[in-house]
Write an enzyme that holds these catalytic residues in place. Sequence first.
Site, PDB file in Angstrom:
ATOM      1  N   ASP A  30       0.919  -1.126  -0.058  1.00 21.14           N
ATOM      2  CA  ASP A  30       0.007  -0.179   0.089  1.00 21.14           C
ATOM      3  C   ASP A  30       1.044   1.225  -0.069  1.00 21.14           C
ATOM      4  OD1 ASP A  30      -3.251   0.475   1.220  1.00 21.14           O
ATOM      5  OD2 ASP A  30      -1.864   2.039   1.162  1.00 21.14           O
ATOM      6  N   ASN A  86     -12.564  -3.605   2.850  1.00 24.58           N
ATOM      7  CA  ASN A  86     -13.508  -2.472   3.032  1.00 24.58           C
ATOM      8  C   ASN A  86     -14.547  -2.831   1.640  1.00 24.58           C
ATOM      9  OD1 ASN A  86     -11.940  -1.567   5.234  1.00 24.58           O
ATOM     10  ND2 ASN A  86     -10.695  -0.230   4.025  1.00 24.58           N
ATOM     11  N   GLY A  92     -15.730   2.136   3.882  1.00 23.30           N
ATOM     12  CA  GLY A  92     -14.538   2.996   3.609  1.00 23.30           C
ATOM     13  C   GLY A  92     -13.879   2.373   2.374  1.00 23.30           C
ATOM     14  N   GLN A  93     -14.480   2.019   1.421  1.00 22.76           N
ATOM     15  CA  GLN A  93     -13.744   1.677   0.294  1.00 22.76           C
ATOM     16  C   GLN A  93     -13.552   2.790  -0.605  1.00 22.76           C
ATOM     17  OE1 GLN A  93     -15.874  -1.518  -1.810  1.00 22.76           O
ATOM     18  NE2 GLN A  93     -14.405  -1.575  -3.514  1.00 22.76           N
ATOM     19  N   SER A  94     -12.338   3.005  -1.051  1.00 24.39           N
ATOM     20  CA  SER A  94     -12.172   4.389  -1.872  1.00 24.39           C
ATOM     21  C   SER A  94     -11.896   3.928  -3.235  1.00 24.39           C
ATOM     22  CB  SER A  94     -10.919   5.180  -1.063  1.00 24.39           C
ATOM     23  OG  SER A  94      -9.711   4.384  -0.856  1.00 24.39           O
ATOM     24  N   HIS A  99     -10.063  -5.224  -3.472  1.00 23.27           N
ATOM     25  CA  HIS A  99      -8.604  -5.561  -2.809  1.00 23.27           C
ATOM     26  C   HIS A  99      -8.792  -5.725  -1.441  1.00 23.27           C
ATOM     27  CE1 HIS A  99     -10.035  -1.212  -2.580  1.00 23.27           C
ATOM     28  NE2 HIS A  99      -9.507  -1.416  -1.408  1.00 23.27           N
ATOM     29  N   HIS A 101      -6.849  -5.766   2.255  1.00 21.75           N
ATOM     30  CA  HIS A 101      -5.712  -5.141   2.804  1.00 21.75           C
ATOM     31  C   HIS A 101      -5.201  -6.280   3.783  1.00 21.75           C
ATOM     32  CE1 HIS A 101      -7.007  -0.585   2.387  1.00 21.75           C
ATOM     33  NE2 HIS A 101      -8.020  -1.199   2.072  1.00 21.75           N
TER      34      HIS A 101
HETATM   35  P1  5GP Z   1      -9.632   1.504   0.335  1.00 23.96           P
HETATM   36  O1  5GP Z   1      -9.598   2.868   1.152  1.00 23.96           O
HETATM   37  O2  5GP Z   1     -10.545   1.188  -0.587  1.00 23.96           O
HETATM   38  O3  5GP Z   1     -10.106   0.429   1.510  1.00 23.96           O
HETATM   39  O4  5GP Z   1      -8.130   1.004   0.174  1.00 23.96           O
HETATM   40  C1  5GP Z   1      -7.523   1.605  -0.772  1.00 23.96           C
HETATM   41  C2  5GP Z   1      -6.097   1.672  -0.676  1.00 23.96           C
HETATM   42  O5  5GP Z   1      -5.306   1.738  -1.686  1.00 23.96           O
HETATM   43  C3  5GP Z   1      -5.761   2.945   0.510  1.00 23.96           C
HETATM   44  O6  5GP Z   1      -5.209   2.417   1.497  1.00 23.96           O
HETATM   45  C4  5GP Z   1      -4.596   3.503  -0.404  1.00 23.96           C
HETATM   46  O7  5GP Z   1      -3.497   3.831   0.389  1.00 23.96           O
HETATM   47  C5  5GP Z   1      -4.217   2.622  -1.721  1.00 23.96           C
HETATM   48  N1  5GP Z   1      -3.685   3.388  -2.711  1.00 23.96           N
HETATM   49  C6  5GP Z   1      -4.508   4.185  -3.486  1.00 23.96           C
HETATM   50  N2  5GP Z   1      -3.651   4.564  -4.491  1.00 23.96           N
HETATM   51  C7  5GP Z   1      -2.691   3.738  -4.469  1.00 23.96           C
HETATM   52  C8  5GP Z   1      -1.602   3.514  -5.609  1.00 23.96           C
HETATM   53  O8  5GP Z   1      -1.430   4.339  -6.526  1.00 23.96           O
HETATM   54  N3  5GP Z   1      -0.632   2.563  -5.174  1.00 23.96           N
HETATM   55  C9  5GP Z   1      -0.911   1.850  -4.031  1.00 23.96           C
HETATM   56  N4  5GP Z   1       0.203   0.829  -4.116  1.00 23.96           N
HETATM   57  N5  5GP Z   1      -1.688   1.949  -3.255  1.00 23.96           N
HETATM   58  C10 5GP Z   1      -2.741   3.041  -3.481  1.00 23.96           C
END
Ligand code: 5GP
Length: 113
Positions: A30, A86, A92-94, A99, A101
Amino acid sequence: MTDCLFCAIGSGAIPAAIVAETDRVAVFRDVNPQAPVHLLAIPKAHFGSVAELAAVAPDLVSDLITEGSAAAVAEGATNGYRIVFNTGHDGGQSVGHVHTHVLGGRQLTWPPG
Ligand code: 5GP
Ligand code: ZN
Protein backbone atom coordinates in the site's frame (compact mmCIF):
# COMPACT_ATOMS: atom_id res chain seq x y z
CA MET A 1 -11.86 -1.55 -17.18
CA THR A 2 -10.47 1.76 -18.40
CA ASP A 3 -9.59 4.42 -15.85
CA CYS A 4 -9.31 1.93 -13.03
CA LEU A 5 -6.17 2.39 -10.93
CA PHE A 6 -5.94 -1.22 -9.75
CA CYS A 7 -6.61 -2.63 -13.24
CA ALA A 8 -3.62 -0.55 -14.32
CA ILE A 9 -1.48 -1.86 -11.46
CA GLY A 10 -2.60 -5.43 -12.18
CA SER A 11 -1.62 -5.13 -15.84
CA GLY A 12 1.69 -3.41 -15.07
CA ALA A 13 0.68 -0.17 -16.78
CA ILE A 14 1.15 1.70 -13.48
CA PRO A 15 4.05 0.59 -11.28
CA ALA A 16 3.62 -0.73 -7.76
CA ALA A 17 5.83 -2.52 -5.25
CA ILE A 18 4.61 -6.01 -6.11
CA VAL A 19 5.65 -8.65 -3.57
CA ALA A 20 3.80 -11.66 -5.00
CA GLU A 21 2.03 -12.41 -8.25
CA THR A 22 0.26 -15.21 -10.10
CA ASP A 23 -1.42 -15.14 -13.50
CA ARG A 24 -4.64 -14.07 -11.79
CA VAL A 25 -3.74 -12.04 -8.69
CA ALA A 26 -1.17 -9.48 -7.57
CA VAL A 27 -0.07 -8.49 -4.06
CA PHE A 28 1.64 -5.14 -3.62
CA ARG A 29 2.56 -2.66 -0.88
CA ASP A 30 0.00 0.00 0.00
CA VAL A 31 1.35 3.45 -0.93
CA ASN A 32 0.09 4.86 2.41
CA PRO A 33 0.87 2.08 4.90
CA GLN A 34 -1.08 1.92 8.16
CA ALA A 35 1.18 -0.74 9.70
CA PRO A 36 4.75 -2.00 9.16
CA VAL A 37 3.28 -4.59 6.80
CA HIS A 38 0.42 -3.22 4.70
CA LEU A 39 -0.28 -5.10 1.49
CA LEU A 40 -3.13 -5.06 -0.99
CA ALA A 41 -4.15 -8.24 -2.81
CA ILE A 42 -6.17 -7.81 -6.01
CA PRO A 43 -7.51 -9.92 -8.84
CA LYS A 44 -6.01 -8.73 -12.13
CA ALA A 45 -9.49 -8.79 -13.67
CA HIS A 46 -11.90 -6.05 -12.67
CA PHE A 47 -14.53 -6.72 -10.02
CA GLY A 48 -16.07 -3.93 -7.98
CA SER A 49 -16.49 -5.55 -4.59
CA VAL A 50 -15.77 -8.72 -2.66
CA ALA A 51 -19.47 -9.65 -2.85
CA GLU A 52 -19.36 -9.40 -6.65
CA LEU A 53 -16.15 -11.43 -6.71
CA ALA A 54 -17.58 -14.08 -4.38
CA ALA A 55 -20.69 -14.40 -6.56
CA VAL A 56 -18.88 -14.65 -9.89
CA ALA A 57 -15.45 -16.13 -9.09
CA PRO A 58 -15.26 -17.48 -5.53
CA ASP A 59 -11.97 -19.21 -6.30
CA LEU A 60 -10.42 -15.75 -6.68
CA VAL A 61 -11.53 -14.80 -3.16
CA SER A 62 -9.63 -17.84 -2.00
CA ASP A 63 -6.62 -16.86 -4.11
CA LEU A 64 -6.55 -13.37 -2.56
CA ILE A 65 -6.58 -14.81 0.94
CA THR A 66 -4.00 -17.50 0.15
CA GLU A 67 -1.59 -15.16 -1.64
CA GLY A 68 -2.14 -12.30 0.81
CA SER A 69 -1.51 -14.54 3.82
CA ALA A 70 1.69 -16.00 2.39
CA ALA A 71 2.95 -12.55 1.45
CA ALA A 72 2.17 -11.16 4.92
CA VAL A 73 4.38 -13.79 6.54
CA ALA A 74 7.08 -13.35 3.89
CA GLU A 75 7.06 -9.59 4.57
CA GLY A 76 7.58 -10.15 8.29
CA ALA A 77 4.12 -10.38 9.85
CA THR A 78 5.07 -13.65 11.51
CA ASN A 79 3.15 -12.93 14.72
CA GLY A 80 -0.23 -12.49 13.04
CA TYR A 81 -1.97 -10.20 10.61
CA ARG A 82 -5.39 -8.90 9.66
CA ILE A 83 -7.19 -9.36 6.35
CA VAL A 84 -10.01 -6.93 5.62
CA PHE A 85 -12.16 -6.06 2.62
CA ASN A 86 -13.42 -2.51 3.00
CA THR A 87 -16.69 -2.58 1.08
CA GLY A 88 -18.82 0.31 -0.13
CA HIS A 89 -19.15 3.80 1.28
CA ASP A 90 -19.68 2.96 4.93
CA GLY A 91 -17.04 0.26 4.76
CA GLY A 92 -14.48 2.86 3.72
CA GLN A 93 -13.81 1.54 0.21
CA SER A 94 -12.16 4.30 -1.82
CA VAL A 95 -10.93 2.31 -4.84
CA GLY A 96 -13.67 0.57 -6.81
CA HIS A 97 -11.65 -2.52 -7.74
CA VAL A 98 -11.87 -5.23 -5.10
CA HIS A 99 -8.81 -5.48 -2.88
CA THR A 100 -8.06 -7.01 0.45
CA HIS A 101 -5.89 -5.17 2.92
CA VAL A 102 -3.34 -7.35 4.71
CA LEU A 103 -2.00 -5.58 7.80
CA GLY A 104 0.56 -6.73 10.34
CA GLY A 105 3.93 -6.15 11.93
CA ARG A 106 2.47 -4.51 15.05
CA GLN A 107 -0.29 -5.17 17.58
CA LEU A 108 -3.49 -4.10 15.82
CA THR A 109 -6.31 -2.60 17.87
CA TRP A 110 -10.00 -3.47 17.88
CA PRO A 111 -12.58 -2.18 17.16
CA PRO A 112 -11.51 -0.28 14.02
CA GLY A 113 -12.59 3.34 13.70
P1 5GP B 1 -9.69 1.44 0.39
O1 5GP B 1 -9.75 2.86 0.91
O2 5GP B 1 -10.45 1.32 -0.92
O3 5GP B 1 -10.10 0.38 1.38
O4 5GP B 1 -8.17 1.12 0.10
C1 5GP B 1 -7.49 1.67 -0.98
C2 5GP B 1 -6.03 1.65 -0.64
O5 5GP B 1 -5.30 1.85 -1.82
C3 5GP B 1 -5.59 2.72 0.36
O6 5GP B 1 -5.05 2.12 1.52
C4 5GP B 1 -4.56 3.53 -0.42
O7 5GP B 1 -3.48 3.94 0.38
C5 5GP B 1 -4.15 2.57 -1.52
N1 5GP B 1 -3.72 3.21 -2.75
C6 5GP B 1 -4.36 4.22 -3.39
N2 5GP B 1 -3.69 4.55 -4.51
C7 5GP B 1 -2.62 3.72 -4.57
C8 5GP B 1 -1.55 3.58 -5.52
O8 5GP B 1 -1.47 4.28 -6.53
N3 5GP B 1 -0.61 2.62 -5.26
C9 5GP B 1 -0.68 1.83 -4.15
N4 5GP B 1 0.29 0.92 -3.99
N5 5GP B 1 -1.68 1.95 -3.23
C10 5GP B 1 -2.63 2.87 -3.46
ZN1 ZN C 1 -10.26 -2.43 -12.06
